[in-house]
Scaffold this motif. Structure first.
Motif, PDB file in Angstrom:
ATOM      1  N   UNK A  59      51.475  39.974  40.404  1.00  0.00           N
ATOM      2  CA  UNK A  59      52.126  38.844  41.008  1.00  0.00           C
ATOM      3  C   UNK A  59      51.379  37.597  39.838  1.00  0.00           C
ATOM      4  N   UNK A  60      52.145  37.127  38.783  1.00  0.00           N
ATOM      5  CA  UNK A  60      51.661  36.110  37.826  1.00  0.00           C
ATOM      6  C   UNK A  60      51.791  34.693  38.398  1.00  0.00           C
ATOM      7  N   UNK A  61      50.539  34.214  38.576  1.00  0.00           N
ATOM      8  CA  UNK A  61      50.702  32.641  38.772  1.00  0.00           C
ATOM      9  C   UNK A  61      50.501  31.817  37.868  1.00  0.00           C
ATOM     10  N   UNK A  62      49.264  31.952  37.125  1.00  0.00           N
ATOM     11  CA  UNK A  62      49.096  31.050  35.816  1.00  0.00           C
ATOM     12  C   UNK A  62      47.664  31.500  35.068  1.00  0.00           C
ATOM     13  N   UNK A  63      47.709  30.889  34.040  1.00  0.00           N
ATOM     14  CA  UNK A  63      46.642  31.350  33.133  1.00  0.00           C
ATOM     15  C   UNK A  63      46.992  32.852  32.143  1.00  0.00           C
ATOM     16  N   UNK A  64      46.107  33.284  31.773  1.00  0.00           N
ATOM     17  CA  UNK A  64      46.454  34.596  30.968  1.00  0.00           C
ATOM     18  C   UNK A  64      46.940  35.596  31.987  1.00  0.00           C
ATOM     19  N   UNK A  65      47.995  36.281  30.994  1.00  0.00           N
ATOM     20  CA  UNK A  65      48.892  37.402  31.665  1.00  0.00           C
ATOM     21  C   UNK A  65      48.156  38.512  31.922  1.00  0.00           C
ATOM     22  N   UNK A  66      47.156  38.574  32.852  1.00  0.00           N
ATOM     23  CA  UNK A  66      46.319  39.891  33.018  1.00  0.00           C
ATOM     24  C   UNK A  66      46.053  39.812  34.589  1.00  0.00           C
ATOM     25  N   UNK A  67      46.225  41.188  35.106  1.00  0.00           N
ATOM     26  CA  UNK A  67      45.777  41.556  36.649  1.00  0.00           C
ATOM     27  C   UNK A  67      44.479  41.056  36.993  1.00  0.00           C
ATOM     28  N   UNK A  68      44.392  40.932  38.454  1.00  0.00           N
ATOM     29  CA  UNK A  68      43.136  40.495  39.055  1.00  0.00           C
ATOM     30  C   UNK A  68      41.872  41.534  38.394  1.00  0.00           C
ATOM     31  N   UNK A  69      42.183  42.743  38.404  1.00  0.00           N
ATOM     32  CA  UNK A  69      41.247  43.862  38.266  1.00  0.00           C
ATOM     33  C   UNK A  69      40.722  43.617  36.653  1.00  0.00           C
ATOM     34  N   UNK A  70      41.621  43.335  35.845  1.00  0.00           N
ATOM     35  CA  UNK A  70      41.263  43.034  34.434  1.00  0.00           C
ATOM     36  C   UNK A  70      40.686  41.658  34.312  1.00  0.00           C
TER      37      UNK A  70
END
Length: 135
Positions: free
Chosen positions: A14-25
């Motif tokens: 689920x993308x919110x803002x910032x770089x398009x990477x997941x929480x784990x990354x």
């Protein structure tokens, strides 16, 4: 809900803002940053290539941290960064402090509104008041 694929691992998140990477990354990237930061503090004479190889981090990622001003090098470091505007030696970022100040002043001046000019209404010639027509 804005779903995207992580640019590092490819998983959907689920993308919110910032770089398009997941929480784990994001966590892994922050861990890598802390590792590189400690390495630079312990080895101030290391080159960028050596830092990248010893910490198993991409050279482009280290350069990005430098541009973001998250990673800073000492004055006696072999890594010499130059201001992109004037060419002065800097320790982090893209611009020296003088160029940053000039840019900030230029932006401030560009957005300042000109003070409204107050104009006095033009006076009409006074010819003695009202005049009436005689029948």
């Amino acid at each position: 809900m804005n779903l995207r694929n992580c640019s590092r691992c490819g998983k959907m998140f689920n993308y919110v803002a910032g770089p398009p990477i997941c929480e784990n990354c994001k966590k892994a990237l922050e861990d890598d940053f802390q590792k590189v930061k400690k390495y630079v503090q312990d080895n101030p004479s290391a080159s960028l290539k050596q830092i990248a190889e010893d910490n198993d981090v991409k050279l482009n990622q280290i350069k990005e941290w430098i541009r973001e001003e998250r990673l800073m090098f000492s004055k006696d470091s072999p890594i010499q960064l130059l201001c992109e505007n004037c060419g002065a030696t800097i320790q982090t970022g893209r611009l020296c402090q003088n160029c940053k100040n000039k840019m900030a002043n230029n932006l401030t001046n560009a957005f300042q509104k000109e003070a409204p000019k107050i104009q006095m209404p033009a006076k009409k010639e006074d010819k003695g008041g009202m005049r009436f027509l005689r029948p």
